[in-house]
Design a protein around this motif. Structure first.
Motif, short mmCIF file in Angstrom:
data_model
loop_
_atom_site.label_atom_id
_atom_site.label_comp_id
_atom_site.label_asym_id
_atom_site.label_seq_id
_atom_site.Cartn_x
_atom_site.Cartn_y
_atom_site.Cartn_z
N ASN A 1 -1.35 3.65 3.87
CA ASN A 1 -2.62 3.20 3.27
C ASN A 1 -2.92 1.80 3.76
N PRO A 2 -4.19 1.37 3.66
CA PRO A 2 -4.57 0.05 4.19
C PRO A 2 -3.92 -1.10 3.42
N SER A 3 -3.94 -2.26 4.06
CA SER A 3 -3.38 -3.48 3.45
C SER A 3 -3.93 -4.69 4.17
N LEU A 4 -4.07 -5.77 3.44
CA LEU A 4 -4.32 -7.07 4.05
C LEU A 4 -3.12 -7.99 3.77
N ARG A 5 -2.86 -8.22 2.46
CA ARG A 5 -1.81 -9.14 2.06
C ARG A 5 -0.41 -8.66 2.40
N THR A 6 -0.09 -7.42 2.04
CA THR A 6 1.28 -6.94 2.22
C THR A 6 1.66 -6.95 3.70
N LEU A 7 0.78 -6.43 4.52
CA LEU A 7 1.02 -6.37 5.96
C LEU A 7 1.19 -7.77 6.55
N ILE B 1 7.93 0.73 3.22
CA ILE B 1 7.02 1.88 3.21
C ILE B 1 5.94 1.66 2.15
N ARG B 2 4.69 1.87 2.56
CA ARG B 2 3.57 1.92 1.60
C ARG B 2 3.02 3.34 1.57
N ALA B 3 3.05 3.94 0.39
CA ALA B 3 2.52 5.31 0.22
C ALA B 3 1.91 5.41 -1.17
N ASN C 1 1.92 -16.36 -3.03
CA ASN C 1 3.30 -16.09 -3.48
C ASN C 1 3.85 -14.76 -3.01
N ARG C 2 2.99 -13.87 -2.50
CA ARG C 2 3.52 -12.68 -1.86
C ARG C 2 4.44 -13.10 -0.71
N LEU C 3 4.02 -14.12 0.03
CA LEU C 3 4.82 -14.61 1.16
C LEU C 3 6.14 -15.21 0.67
N HIS D 1 -5.51 -11.44 -10.62
CA HIS D 1 -5.86 -10.15 -10.00
C HIS D 1 -5.06 -10.06 -8.72
N CYS D 2 -4.54 -8.86 -8.41
CA CYS D 2 -3.67 -8.72 -7.24
C CYS D 2 -4.43 -8.80 -5.93
N LEU D 3 -5.74 -8.58 -5.96
CA LEU D 3 -6.60 -8.47 -4.76
C LEU D 3 -6.22 -7.21 -3.96
N PRO D 4 -7.16 -6.55 -3.29
CA PRO D 4 -8.56 -6.93 -3.14
C PRO D 4 -9.36 -6.70 -4.43
N VAL D 5 -10.37 -7.55 -4.63
CA VAL D 5 -11.22 -7.42 -5.82
C VAL D 5 -12.68 -7.33 -5.38
N ASN E 1 4.20 1.99 -8.48
CA ASN E 1 4.95 0.74 -8.47
C ASN E 1 4.48 -0.18 -7.34
N HIS E 2 4.58 -1.45 -7.61
CA HIS E 2 4.28 -2.47 -6.58
C HIS E 2 5.16 -3.69 -6.90
N PRO E 3 6.48 -3.55 -6.64
CA PRO E 3 7.41 -4.61 -7.07
C PRO E 3 7.18 -5.95 -6.38
N CYS E 4 6.69 -5.94 -5.14
CA CYS E 4 6.45 -7.22 -4.45
C CYS E 4 5.33 -7.98 -5.15
N GLN E 5 4.28 -7.28 -5.55
CA GLN E 5 3.19 -7.92 -6.28
C GLN E 5 3.69 -8.44 -7.63
N ALA E 6 4.49 -7.62 -8.29
CA ALA E 6 5.00 -8.02 -9.62
C ALA E 6 5.84 -9.29 -9.52
N LEU F 1 6.58 -1.12 -0.46
CA LEU F 1 5.38 -1.94 -0.16
C LEU F 1 4.19 -1.51 -1.01
N GLU F 2 4.39 -0.67 -1.94
CA GLU F 2 3.49 -0.10 -2.96
C GLU F 2 3.54 1.41 -2.84
N SER F 3 3.99 1.99 -3.95
CA SER F 3 4.12 3.44 -4.04
C SER F 3 3.15 3.96 -5.10
N1 CP Z 1 -2.24 -6.88 -3.46
C1 CP Z 1 -1.97 -6.17 -2.33
O1 CP Z 1 -0.99 -5.44 -2.23
O2 CP Z 1 -2.86 -6.38 -1.34
P1 CP Z 1 -2.97 -5.47 -0.03
O3 CP Z 1 -3.37 -4.09 -0.50
O4 CP Z 1 -4.06 -6.13 0.79
O5 CP Z 1 -1.66 -5.44 0.67
#
Ligand code: CP
Length: 333
Positions: A45-51, A109-111, A317-319, A289-293, A146-151, A141-143
């Motif tokens: 799935n798409p990503s900006l921050r996680t990737l 893995i993001r799924a 802080n994701r980084l 908010h986790c973004l994207p918003v 769950n999204h433990p990195c965001q948490a 990377l978000e299932s």
């Molecule tokens: N919050 C978050 O996971 O952003 P991305 O979907 O852009 O990775």
């Protein structure tokens, strides 16, 4: 630490260690710590921050990374076990994922959720099928739920800002044109409960979080001294709140039924966070908010551009926290 899949797999002390390590690496960078190490990432799935933050984090620690987006320049991957593969997917994750794992030192893995069958998604069926064939350190990377990195990033953000561990934390449903997954609402509710907060899930009728998600958060609250409850009364929920965490998600009453979900949410466009939502909140109540918003549908410009918003710090802080996760996974200490 061998895997980072769920904050619930960690003790509070282990979360604290990760946060301390994140702060140490911020203050004292270690640009050779992961020299020679490779992180592989698979994004269904798409990503900006996680990737971007994982790639940047590996680079800052001296390692490198590769990214696969199945079906975009690579073979489309089938995730369903037992599938008769006469469709678009040329390869099954049971072959593809271990091949990728063999090229790297850790895999992410993001799924996202399938969004059709709540039980299938709550069981993390697709993610677990892939996790079962990975013999390297693995990061979620978000299932589906769950999204433990965001948490972890959100926990650090609240610590950075001095939000008390026992503060009132309101997770509020906000409007979106279509149903979104339960991953962030589930991970956020659990994280705030594990942190020891007074957690209130504010949502309209038809959008209650599934009992499994609430029970998991309540179990964490029981250990931390926090609490977790749900309401649809916005005024009561926000009274004295120190954090308002806005998030969009799909109807759980009509899970997988886009038409019924759409009919329900069509009447809920006033669930867009505006300044007047904070009328009875704490003076310094923060907007997370986790973004994207989507601006002026989920959260109004006046809030996102105002002093309450900490969304940029959450994203930064994701980084910092993911560098700590990578360090722990790949240095083995
Ligand atoms: N919050 C978050 O996971 O952003 P991305 O979907 O852009 O990775």
């Amino acid at each position: 630490m061998k895997r980072f899949l769920d904050l619930a797999d960690l003790q509070r002390e282990e979360v604290q260690e990760l946060l301390d390590l994140a702060r140490r690496l911020e203050a004292h960078p270690e640009p050779q710590a992961l020299a020679g190490k490779i992180l592989g990432m698979v994004f269904f799935n798409p990503s900006l921050r996680t990737l971007a933050s994982f790639q940047a984090g590996m680079a800052k620690l001296g390692g490198t990374s590769f990214v696969i987006t199945p079906g975009q320049g690579t073979w489309q991957l089938e995730t369903r076990l037992g599938a008769v593969m006469n469709g678009a997917a040329a390869e099954h994750v049971r072959e593809g994922i271990p091949v990728l794992a063999s090229y790297c030192d850790a895999l992410g893995i993001r799924a996202f959720a399938d969004g059709k069958d709540l039980r299938y998604d709550l069981a993390e069926t697709a993610f677990n099928a892939m996790a079962a064939v990975v013999d390297k350190p693995l990061v979620n990377l978000e299932s589906a739920v769950n999204h433990p990195c965001q948490a972890l990033a959100d926990w650090k953000t609240m610590d950075d800002l001095g939000v008390p561990r026992n503060a009132k934390f309101v997770l509020s449903w906000v409007w979106h044109p279509r149903a979104l997954p339960l991953a962030v609402p589930a991970a956020t509710t659990h994280m705030a409960a594990m942190r020891g907060m007074e957690v209130v899930v504010l949502r309209p009728e038809g959008f209650a979080l599934p009992p499994q998600i609430m029970e998991k958060a309540r179990a964490a609250a029981a250990l931390s001294g926090g609490s977790v409850r749900e309401t649809s009364d916005r005024r009561e929920a926000l009274e004295g709140a120190q954090v308002l965490y806005a998030k969009e998600w799909g109807s759980t009453t009509y899970y997988g039924d886009a038409a019924a979900d759409g009919e329900l949410r069509a009447r809920l466009t006033d669930w867009c966070v505006r300044n007047d939502w904070f009328a009875h909140a704490a003076l310094d109540c923060r907007l997370m908010h986790c973004l994207p918003v989507r601006r002026n549908t989920a959260v109004a410009d006046e809030v996102l551009d105002g002093p309450r918003s900490v969304v940029q710090r959450e994203a930064y802080n994701r980084l910092t926290v993911q560098m700590a996760v990578l360090y722990k996974l790949l240095k083995g200490i």
